[in-house]
Every structure is written in structure tokens, then in C-alpha cells.
Scaffold this motif. Structure first.
Motif, PDB file in Angstrom:
ATOM      1  N   ASP A  62       4.377 -53.829  24.262  1.00  0.00           N
ATOM      2  CA  ASP A  62       3.365 -54.819  24.609  1.00  0.00           C
ATOM      3  C   ASP A  62       2.750 -55.366  23.334  1.00  0.00           C
ATOM      4  OD1 ASP A  62       0.831 -55.912  26.099  1.00  0.00           O
ATOM      5  OD2 ASP A  62       2.140 -55.161  27.678  1.00  0.00           O
ATOM      6  N   ASP A  63       1.450 -55.639  23.364  1.00  0.00           N
ATOM      7  CA  ASP A  63       0.806 -56.147  22.143  1.00  0.00           C
ATOM      8  C   ASP A  63      -0.013 -55.061  21.453  1.00  0.00           C
ATOM      9  OD1 ASP A  63      -1.368 -55.889  23.798  1.00  0.00           O
ATOM     10  OD2 ASP A  63      -2.074 -57.951  23.572  1.00  0.00           O
ATOM     11  N   GLY A  64       0.191 -53.821  21.845  1.00  0.00           N
ATOM     12  CA  GLY A  64      -0.519 -52.727  21.195  1.00  0.00           C
ATOM     13  C   GLY A  64      -1.194 -51.842  22.216  1.00  0.00           C
ATOM     14  N   LEU A  65      -2.066 -51.030  21.740  1.00  0.00           N
ATOM     15  CA  LEU A  65      -2.694 -50.046  22.615  1.00  0.00           C
ATOM     16  C   LEU A  65      -3.881 -49.445  21.868  1.00  0.00           C
ATOM     17  CD1 LEU A  65      -2.772 -48.020  24.981  1.00  0.00           C
ATOM     18  CD2 LEU A  65      -0.956 -46.746  23.838  1.00  0.00           C
ATOM     19  N   GLU A  66      -5.025 -49.426  22.522  1.00  0.00           N
ATOM     20  CA  GLU A  66      -6.196 -48.803  21.907  1.00  0.00           C
ATOM     21  C   GLU A  66      -6.087 -47.295  22.123  1.00  0.00           C
ATOM     22  OE1 GLU A  66     -10.098 -50.534  22.736  1.00  0.00           O
ATOM     23  OE2 GLU A  66     -10.930 -48.512  22.671  1.00  0.00           O
ATOM     24  N   ILE A  67      -5.526 -46.644  21.150  1.00  0.00           N
ATOM     25  CA  ILE A  67      -5.196 -45.228  21.351  1.00  0.00           C
ATOM     26  C   ILE A  67      -6.431 -44.338  21.384  1.00  0.00           C
ATOM     27  CG2 ILE A  67      -2.892 -45.417  20.368  1.00  0.00           C
ATOM     28  CD1 ILE A  67      -3.964 -44.294  17.780  1.00  0.00           C
ATOM     29  N   ALA A  68      -7.573 -44.847  20.909  1.00  0.00           N
ATOM     30  CA  ALA A  68      -8.790 -44.033  20.940  1.00  0.00           C
ATOM     31  C   ALA A  68      -9.638 -44.306  22.170  1.00  0.00           C
ATOM     32  CB  ALA A  68      -9.618 -44.303  19.681  1.00  0.00           C
ATOM     33  N   HIS A  69      -9.142 -45.114  23.070  1.00  0.00           N
ATOM     34  CA  HIS A  69      -9.926 -45.420  24.267  1.00  0.00           C
ATOM     35  C   HIS A  69     -10.279 -44.126  24.995  1.00  0.00           C
ATOM     36  CE1 HIS A  69     -11.014 -46.957  28.224  1.00  0.00           C
ATOM     37  NE2 HIS A  69     -11.095 -48.166  27.680  1.00  0.00           N
ATOM     38  N   GLU A  70     -11.515 -44.058  25.444  1.00  0.00           N
ATOM     39  CA  GLU A  70     -12.004 -42.806  26.021  1.00  0.00           C
ATOM     40  C   GLU A  70     -11.191 -42.317  27.211  1.00  0.00           C
ATOM     41  OE1 GLU A  70     -15.989 -43.546  27.384  1.00  0.00           O
ATOM     42  OE2 GLU A  70     -15.332 -44.879  28.996  1.00  0.00           O
ATOM     43  N   ASP A  71     -10.613 -43.248  27.953  1.00  0.00           N
ATOM     44  CA  ASP A  71      -9.901 -42.850  29.166  1.00  0.00           C
ATOM     45  C   ASP A  71      -8.385 -42.779  28.958  1.00  0.00           C
ATOM     46  OD1 ASP A  71     -10.124 -41.934  31.722  1.00  0.00           O
ATOM     47  OD2 ASP A  71     -10.345 -43.895  32.673  1.00  0.00           O
ATOM     48  N   LEU A  72      -7.956 -43.043  27.738  1.00  0.00           N
ATOM     49  CA  LEU A  72      -6.524 -42.988  27.426  1.00  0.00           C
ATOM     50  C   LEU A  72      -6.187 -41.906  26.407  1.00  0.00           C
ATOM     51  CD1 LEU A  72      -5.837 -46.835  27.035  1.00  0.00           C
ATOM     52  CD2 LEU A  72      -5.319 -45.417  29.021  1.00  0.00           C
ATOM     53  N   ALA A  73      -7.154 -41.589  25.582  1.00  0.00           N
ATOM     54  CA  ALA A  73      -6.892 -40.738  24.417  1.00  0.00           C
ATOM     55  C   ALA A  73      -6.201 -39.431  24.793  1.00  0.00           C
ATOM     56  CB  ALA A  73      -8.192 -40.465  23.673  1.00  0.00           C
ATOM     57  N   ALA A  74      -6.592 -38.866  25.914  1.00  0.00           N
ATOM     58  CA  ALA A  74      -6.022 -37.569  26.292  1.00  0.00           C
ATOM     59  C   ALA A  74      -4.535 -37.650  26.588  1.00  0.00           C
ATOM     60  CB  ALA A  74      -6.760 -37.013  27.514  1.00  0.00           C
ATOM     61  N   ASN A  75      -4.060 -38.834  26.885  1.00  0.00           N
ATOM     62  CA  ASN A  75      -2.642 -38.975  27.246  1.00  0.00           C
ATOM     63  C   ASN A  75      -1.800 -39.636  26.158  1.00  0.00           C
ATOM     64  OD1 ASN A  75      -2.912 -37.750  29.725  1.00  0.00           O
ATOM     65  ND2 ASN A  75      -3.344 -39.654  30.807  1.00  0.00           N
ATOM     66  N   ILE A  76      -2.400 -39.927  25.036  1.00  0.00           N
ATOM     67  CA  ILE A  76      -1.651 -40.578  23.967  1.00  0.00           C
ATOM     68  C   ILE A  76      -0.696 -39.576  23.311  1.00  0.00           C
ATOM     69  CG2 ILE A  76      -1.816 -41.679  21.698  1.00  0.00           C
ATOM     70  CD1 ILE A  76      -2.779 -43.479  23.933  1.00  0.00           C
TER      71      ILE A  76
END
Lengths: 225, 723
Positions: free
Chosen positions: B274-288
Motif C-alpha cells: 500500500d502506501d505505508g503503515l503507521e507501525i506505532a499506531h496504538e491499535d496496530l502496534a501489537a500485531n506489527i
């Protein structure tokens, strides 16, 4: 070499040109039209008025045509390896070009045809500076997707070739391999300079019988959905 | 006169007798005697604090039956302010405010004399106080501890306090119980979102305290109720059940060999191109997945430090939340595979042919699913790819590499947005785009995903196509009440979809309710596939496709385009919906005991030259047939088609199978840029003959359905893939 073809005209009865949001800087599904209606006839007229040069090249299987926009050029930014800050070629910085759009590592500039020619004729000073390329369109229409040539060529070799025989052939041809793509080893990226030099090289190589398919490493506008 | 000395002894005796009599009787003036009254303060009592005590002085008496006056006094424990309501009545009351001994004294008076004081002792036991602890906001499915330890008994008697917890109320579907109802700190696990009220009473061996309650508000993901695409309860005028039926899938337990785990996608890696990913997002970080992203701008794996030119990654962050926003963390939203691992490839910020090839196969052996919410430019009607009118050299080979070497040789599964270019909102007679005009979305290696709205119907933008495999929910018509998709967004409201200037979006700027497009349907489907692969990691990439087709739900059942395929098994199929809407629970269930299909077979008819004129503006058109003798169960068909025509948008192209099933490959449509280029060995894809037998006569019908422009049907060929 590239072949010149006449600009395509379109039948008027079915014309319904619409303005597309190229996804440069936009996201997801977007309403495609500026006003929800097909665009005006004037836009079509504008396309028809363009006397763009048709550039045809062969991909090893068939001819492919693009249209050269004489008033635009693309700049490919190269981030510094440590700071990741972008540098810009002097050839670009010192012009009065107007920015058309920028997205990621690419900026499209507009300038007069002579100035564009002048900019494209200058080679970059070093590899850390940005590179420039002519801008092409997939259709002879000012809103048709833009493409440009940042350098490098993709070759798909015939299935009777091996990675070793490919390397041997590349060496014999004086071509510099960037890398083999993973998989069967038959797809290779080779080095070429940005801009028309890439197309010229593609045209030279496309008739080689050991090549199944060849294409420039096109840059294109991205289209998110 | 003085008494004579001779009478003095007698006088003394008389006086002594008189005085003696006077000592035993009050002088009444009348000369009668008075008896001293006797006070009786009543029996001692054992009572508790804060409860009224009544004294009883009625046992006091007076032998003369004189009426008595009462005089009570109270002497309580230090600090007590307890007082009698009336110290002069026979039955006064008081309320002991502290534990301890209260000594009350009573003196009665008969009007002449006070009695001797009598006392009564009131032993007061201090009542214990229950404290159920502070109210709590907690996360569903996370064990919580109640705390009654601040309950107390001031006098700590007669015994140490004991605890008695009870559930006063809970959500209707909850089945919770406390691990122990008689300890200070019991625990329980809120099993569903909602409010739980628990009561505590303590006892000091003699008396219960007043009950105290604590309220536990449990929530899994605060915006989950807005995610109609996961659970459509009919909220906001949607239609109940028009979702991917994923809750039942999540609750399916998988035997891991050492225990069980829920089906949440754990252990399955999804790559988001895609165009990237906010890897530190609070609701995504655990699954990065650490170190597995790739930055095509800076050319490294560090998405946290990308060149400013490529810092947008808004779209990729929207996509990421749909597939793998972490569940039950008390934050935001939930993905369809909420415990799958994800990585982002920001290809779209440096979109070159070589980078696109790379994104399909870089480190592919570890990638289970590659989700692609991008493609050729929509709304054009042109035959196109995102790069050139032709795919770059090696494109399909790269996808083949992914499906043969990815995931340990079982094949990476590529999901692809089918396209948003239908343009049904326009005042024009035809759709513009068909997914089959996009070479990224119409090849056999990808699962082309279309979009349905919250009512289960085709969204206004979702393209038709014979190549469509399945649909999944997404946002609807922006001019209607159809809901969009709630997902993660760039954090902080500075950029992204939900900015500080946004209206009608969430106050929490880390999330948005505005996402739409087949871009949303695609990662939703990718998440379902992750659940399938967690359930059965041995599924091949073709097996995943077959399971999705078999288990998809026939949505919008009244739509006239639904057909049943002729093979075995049969499938419902529709040019708008493919095989229907993804059904996660059914797909997971079917995956469990799925027997993989065998080695793929192919058969290529070769190209047949036709060279027939196409009648202009004539729906009858021209037909050509190819007889196939090779027999296989079809999984996918490629149709290579060539026709020279001044305006290819005039052409309708249909493939008719031996059993009569039709694939509409192209429809009359408008081209924004003039329909540049002919059908020059254009390869259409069709999923619609799944399960049919390849043997028999296949017919291609080509008709020109508009005037002025004319052309010729040059050639065609057909290639079968199946088993």
C-alpha cells in the motif's frame, strides 16, 4: 528506435471525458468526477489539440505506444542514505518550472518545451542527486495516467535460459545486472540511465530471441482504491 | 422551769426513743413515715452501633407508691456523642455511635428522696462496613480482581469479618461467575462487553453490614459496535446479518497440541502492499511484524523512519486496521483477523515496475497473504494496468513465484481490490469500468474482491466482472445513508482521514468512520483467509480460493444476475458479486477438514484466428467456437482476445460454456481517454465456470453495441486451469 505515429483522434459521438482523480495524494475510493457529470467538450478539444509525439516501442511480443508530453518532466528524488533527506538536481533547482504534482519520490514539473528539452539533456552530476525523465501518457489526453522512466529495464528471458547463461549473455552485451528477481531466475533487472536512454536500450534488445519479454522500469502514478 | 435532777434519766430515754423513730420515717408533717424508692435501670443489653436502644426503668419502685421521677445519665466510650432522647422518662432511648460499653445510671425520686443509683450496661458491637471497591473500566475477556479489603469492623469483634459477594446484574448473554464469593479479592472474567454490578456484604460474626456495590464497565474495543462489517446488528439502517459472519469464527477453538486457542489469525503473516503503515499506531502496534515491513523510498525495513516525502501512509493505516487491529485491548477497533501479524510495504510512494515486482515476491516464503488495495486507474474504461497498457515483463511470473514458493511452497494468497470504477452515480448509460479491464485484478493468481454495502447490495462504485471471486462489505454511496467502514487512522488528527477539521467523525482522531472502496473489502477478506490458514495451515492457495467460493453467502438474492454453475459442486455466481459475500465462520469451518485439491492441470487451446467483421450497432454480433476435448474440473479460465476496433468500448464480449454458462467479459462502455489501443491479445479472466467440465464447445460472442465505429474480431484462445 522509437517510431513516430500520428496523434489519435477520438470519435465524438461517444465522448464522455471525465476528470479522474489520479490517486496522487488521494486515498481510497474517491468520487471520480469533479462535478459528478462528464466533462465538457472543451477538455476533449484540448486533448485533440495536443500534437503529442507518439512513442512506440516493442516489448518483445508487440508494439506498445505512449505519448510524450513536451511540457512536463519528472524528477526522481534520491534520499540521502543516512539522513533520508532529499536532494534535488541543479538542473531542476535552477529553472522556473512549475510543480504539477508531487507524490512520494517523484515530482512532475511543467515548463516550456524548450526548457524541458534543455533540462532533459543535462545528465545528473552524481548519483546522489535526483534524476529526470520525460513524461509520457498512456493515452493522448492530458489527464491520462502519467509515466516516466527513472532508469533500469526488466527482462524476462526465455525458459530455456538459466541464471548462468543469462549472466554470460549480459556480460557479452555489456549490460550491468542490478539483480535477478526471486523465483526461476529468468526475470532480471538491468541497469539503464533515466529517460529516453532506457527506451532506446529496450528497443535495441527487444528483438533478441532469448528475450521473452522486456519493458522499461516505468514509474507511474499510483492508484489506491 | 428546769427539770429536776431526779427526772433527768427518764427524759433522756424518751428523747432517744423519739429520735430513733424519726430515723425510720420522714416527717410528713402529718406524723407518717416515707419509704425511700428503689431504682431499677433494667437488664444489661448487647446491641450494635447506630441502632436505637431503649432503656427500661419501669422496674423501679416505691414502697409508698409515690410517683417516681427518673433521672438517667449516660457515660459512653471515649469519643461517643450518644445522648438520651429524654433523661427523665421511664423508657428513654439513645443511639450508640461507637462500639464499647455504655453505662447508664438511673436514680428515681419519690418526691421526697432519691433512690440509690442503679446502673445498666449496654454493650455495643460496632457494625462492620462493606467496601466493594472503586468502580472499574476494564477490558472484556481480561481477568479482573474485585477488592473488598477496605471493608472494616471498628471493634473487630466478635470475629474477623467475612465476605459475601454476589452478582447483582450483568449483560444478558453473560455467563460469568466469581472464582470465590467469600474472599476479600475475588476475580472474574467479563465475557462480553457491558456493565456488571457486584455486591459485597461483610459480617463480623454477629451482624451483616449494609451492602455495598461496585460497577464494572467492560469493553473490548470501544468502536466495535460501529464496525457493522464485522457484526451488522442493523445499526444505522443497515440490514442485520450483512456482514462477514466472523464472531463465530473467532470463537472457534483450535487444538494447538499444547492447548487450545481461539481463531484470531495468530501466527499468520499478512503483507499490506500500500502506501505505508503507521507501525506505532496504538491499535496496530501489537500485531506489527518487526523488521518485515519495507520502505521503497528509503530502501530499508524501517517504516518508522521514512523520508518525509513518503510520510503519508494514510491509506495503508486504514487498510491495516481492517485486517488486524488488535482486539480486546480497550482501544479503538478490531480487525477481521485481530491477532494476525502484519507488515507494510509502501510501494505506492515509489511506484515503479521493478518495485511492484519486488513487492510481490520480496521475502515471500514467510508471507501467507499479500493484500493489495490498489490497481489500475479507475473510472477510465481503458484496458490498462497501473503501469502501462501492458503489464511489466515478468509480472505474472512473479505472482507465480509467490503462489509456488510462498508459505513454504503452499502458496502466498494474493487478495486484490476489484476496482471502484463502476461510476453508477453518473448520469451516463453504462458503467465505465469492468474489473476485467484491469490486468492486475483479472488474473488467476489473485482473488479479486468486490464491495457490498450495509444492505448487502453492490456498492455504487464496485465494478462488475466475470473475474470477481468474492465480495466483502465496504462503504456505500456517499450521497446516501449507507455506512462507511470504521477503522484505524493516522494518529493524532494531523493527517489521515479524521483530522482535527473533520466533522461527523470520531472524537478519537486515531480512528475514522469514513473508509470506503474495494480497498476496504480486500483486507477484510485477507483477514478471513488468515483465520482459515490458522485453522488449517496446510491449505494450498487454490484450496483457499475453492473454500471461499464454496462457503460464500448468496447476498442480494433477488438480483437477476445470480446463476448456478453447471458443474459439481455447484456454485452461485453473479457478475456483481462473484460467488457472494465472504462468510468467515463457514470458511473456517470448511477449512478444518478440507482435503487439498491435487496438482493443478492446465490446457491451452491455442490462438484461433477468426478475422470476422463485427456488425456495427448490432447485438447479434459474431460468434466463434472452439471445441475442447481435454476434460478437467475448471478452476479458472483465461481468454485471450484480439479485435481491432476504433473504439473498443463499443464491444460486448461473452464466453458461453458447453453447459450454457455465460461469462460477460466486456460490456459496452465509455472510455475517458478515447479507448486507446485495441484488444491486442488482451487476456480476460473468468471465475464463473468453477467446477464445470472443460470438455465441449466453447463459444465467444462479440457484438458492437454502438454506432459509428467499426471493427473486426481477429482471434481468440482459451486456457483452462483446474484439476
Amino acid at each position: 528506435m522509437t517510431k513516430l505515429k500520428s496523434p489519435l483522434t477520438k470519435p465524438t459521438a461517444m465522448i464522455a471525458a471525465v476528470i479522474c482523480l489520479t490517486a496522487l495524494g488521494t486515498s481510497a475510493h474517491s468520487t471520480p468526477l469533479a462535478n459528478g457529470k462528464p466533462a465538457s467538450k472543451s477538455m476533449t478539444d484540448k486533448a485533440q489539440q495536443n500534437s503529442w509525439e507518439a512513442i512506440t516501442w516493442n516489448n518483445g511480443k508487440r508494439d506498445v505506444t505512449h505519448w510524450l508530453n513536451p511540457e512536463e518532466y519528472a524528477e526522481f528524488h534520491v534520499p540521502d542514505s543516512t539522513t533520508k533527506q532529499n536532494t534535488s538536481a541543479a538542473a531542476v533547482r535552477n529553472t522556473n518550472s512549475q510543480q504539477v504534482k508531487t507524490h512520494g519520490m517523484t515530482t512532475i514539473w511543467r515548463a516550456g518545451p524548450q526548457q524541458v528539452k534543455s533540462i532533459l539533456s543535462k545528465s545528473p552530476v552524481d548519483t546522489t542527486a535526483s534524476r529526470v525523465s520525460p513524461v509520457f501518457h498512456s493515452s493522448p489526453h492530458p489527464d491520462a495516467p502519467r509515466m516516466a522512466l527513472p532508469g533500469n529495464i526488466i527482462i524476462r528471458f526465455q525458459s530455456n535460459m538459466t541464471a548462468e547463461s543469462i549472466d554470460t549473455w549480459l556480460t557479452r552485451q555489456g549490460l550491468r545486472k542490478v539483480r535477478h528477481l526471486p523465483g526461476d531466475g529468468l526475470t532480471v533487472i538491468i541497469k539503464s540511465e533515466p529517460g529516453m536512454a532506457t527506451l532506446n536500450l529496450v528497443e535495441q534488445l527487444s528483438s533478441q530471441t532469448i528475450i521473452d519479454e522486456i519493458s522499461p522500469n516505468w514509474w507511474s502514478e499510483a492508484h489506491l482504491r | 422551769m428546769k427539770p429536776s435532777a431526779n427526772y433527768r434519766p427518764l427524759l433522756f430515754i424518751v428523747i432517744s426513743l423519739v429520735l430513733s423513730a424519726c430515723e425510720n420515717a420522714d416527717s410528713t408533717g402529718g406524723g407518717s413515715t416515707n419509704t425511700t424508692p428503689v431504682a431499677d435501670a433494667g437488664p444489661d443489653q448487647n446491641v450494635i452501633t447506630l441502632r436505637q436502644v431503649q432503656l427500661d426503668g419501669s422496674g423501679s419502685n416505691d414502697a409508698d407508691n409515690d410517683s417516681l421521677n427518673y433521672a438517667w445519665s449516660i457515660n459512653g466510650p471515649t469519643g461517643s456523642t450518644a445522648a438520651l432522647n429524654d433523661a427523665t422518662i421511664v423508657n428513654p432511648t439513645f443511639t450508640p455511635d461507637l462500639g464499647g460499653s455504655y453505662v447508664l445510671q438511673l436514680i428515681v425520686n419519690d418526691g421526697k428522696t432519691d433512690s440509690t443509683a442503679d446502673t445498666v450496661i449496654i454493650s455495643v458491637n460496632a457494625a462492620p462496613t462493606a467496601n466493594a471497591g472503586a468502580d472499574q473500566n476494564v477490558i472484556t475477556l481480561t481477568e479482573i480482581t474485585l477488592d473488598g479489603s477496605n471493608s472494616n469492623d471498628p471493634d473487630n469483634s466478635p470475629t474477623p469479618i467475612t465476605y459475601h459477594w454476589a452478582i447483582v446484574s450483568k449483560p444478558a448473554v453473560s455467563n460469568i461467575s466469581l472464582n470465590n464469593t467469600s474472599v476479600a479479592k475475588p476475580t472474574f472474567i467479563p465475557d462480553v462487553d457491558g456493565t456488571y454490578v457486584l455486591q459485597l456484604i461483610v459480617n463480623d460474626g454477629r451482624i451483616d453490614s449494609t451492602a455495598d456495590t461496585t460497577t464494572i464497565t467492560s469493553i473490548s474495543d470501544p468502536l466495535y459496535s460501529k464496525q457493522w462489517h464485522l457484526k451488522n446488528n442493523g445499526q444505522n439502517a443497515g440490514i442485520r446479518g450483512e456482514d462477514i459472519n466472523v464472531e463465530a469464527a473467532w470463537n472457534t477453538e483450535i487444538d494447538t497440541g499444547t492447548g487450545t486457542q481461539k481463531t484470531k489469525g495468530a501466527g499468520v503473516h499478512v503483507r499490506l502492499v500500500d502506501d505505508g503503515l503507521e507501525i506505532a499506531h496504538e491499535d496496530l502496534a501489537a500485531n506489527i511484524a518487526t523488521g518485515q515491513s519495507y520502505d521503497y523510498c528509503g530502501r530499508d525495513n524501517d517504516l518508522a523512519n521514512i523520508p518525509s516525502r513518503c510520510a503519508g501512509h494514510a491509506h495503508g493505516t486504514l487498510v491495516a486496521g481492517i485486517v488486524a487491529a488488535r482486539d480486546f485491548n480497550g482501544l479503538g477497533v478490531r480487525g477481521s483477523a485481530p491477532q494476525a501479524s502484519i507488515a507494510g510495504f509502501n510501494l505506492l510512494f515509489n511506484f515503479t515496475a521493478a518495485n511492484a515486482l519486488d513487492a510481490m515476491i520480496r521475502d515471500i516464503t514467510t508471507v501467507a497473504i499479500s493484500s493489495n488495495s490498489w490497481g489500475s486507474q479507475d473510472h477510465t474504461g481503458e484496458l490498462s494496468t497501473a503501469l502501462t497498457p501492458r503489464m511489466p515483463a515478468g509480472w505474472l511470473n512473479s505472482l507465480q513465484t509467490g503462489t509456488t514458493t510462498g508459505r513454504g511452497g503452499l502458496g502466498t494468497i494474493y487478495t486484490w481490490a476489484a476496482g471502484n470504477g463502476a461510476n453508477r452515480q453518473l448520469d451516463i448509460p453504462d458503467d465505465i469500468d469492468n474489473s476485467n479491464y484491469d490486468a492486475f485484478a483479472n488474473n488467476r493468481y489473485v482473488i479479486a474482491v468486490c464491495a457490498t454495502n450495509d444492505k448487502g447490495q453492490q456498492t455504487i462504485y464496485s465494478e462488475n466482472g466475470a473475474n470477481l471471486w468474492v465480495c466483502a462489505p465496504s462503504g456505500g454511496d456517499p450521497e446516501s445513508t449507507e455506512q462507511n467502514i470504521t477503522t484505524t487512522d493516522r494518529s493524532g488528527g494531523i493527517s489521515g482521514s479524521n483530522t482535527n477539521n473533520s466533522r461527523n467523525d470520531y472524537t478519537d482522531k486515531n480512528y475514522t468512520n469514513t473508509f470506503s472502496g474495494t480497498s476496504a473489502s480486500t483486507p477484510l477478506t485477507a483477514g478471513v483467509i488468515a483465520l482459515m490458514l490458522q485453522t488449517n495451515p496446510n491449505l494450498g492457495w487454490r484450496d483457499v480460493r475453492l473454500i471461499l467460493a464454496q462457503t460464500a453467502r448468496k447476498n442480494d438474492p433477488a438480483d437477476a444476475d445470480w446463476k448456478v454453475t453447471a458443474g459439481s459442486p455447484t456454485y452461485n455466481v453473479n457478475h456483481k458479486y462473484g460467488f457472494g459475500v465472504v462468510d468467515a465462520a463457514a470458511a473456517v469451518s470448511a477449512s478444518r477438514n478440507w482435503k487439498n485439491v491435487g496438482t493443478e492441470r492446465t490446457f491451452n487451446s491455442g490462438v484461433k484466428t477468426v478475422n470476422a467483421s463485427i456488425p456495427d450497432n448490432n447485438r447479434i454480433g459474431v460468434r466463434d467456437s472452439i471445441v475442447i476435448n481435454n476434460s478437467m474440473s475448471i478452476e479458472f479460465i483465461e481468454i485471450t482476445f484480439s479485435a481491432s476496433h476504433a473504439y473498443h468500448g463499443d464491444l460486448r464480449v461473452e464466453l458461453i460454456s458447453p453447459s450454457g454458462t455465460t461469462s460477460i467479459l466486456a460490456e459496452r462502455h465509455l472510455c475517458v481517454y478515447g479507448c486507446v489501443g485495441n484488444y491486442d491479445s488482451w487476456v480476460f479472466g473468468s471465475a464463473r465456470h468453477l467446477g464445470e467440465n472443460s470438455a465441449g464447445t466453447w463459444t465467444l460472442k462479440v457484438s458492437d453495441e454502438a454506432g459509428l465505429d467499426i471493427g473486426q474480431f481477429s482471434s481468440w484462445g482459451i486456457k483452462f486451469y483446474g484439476h
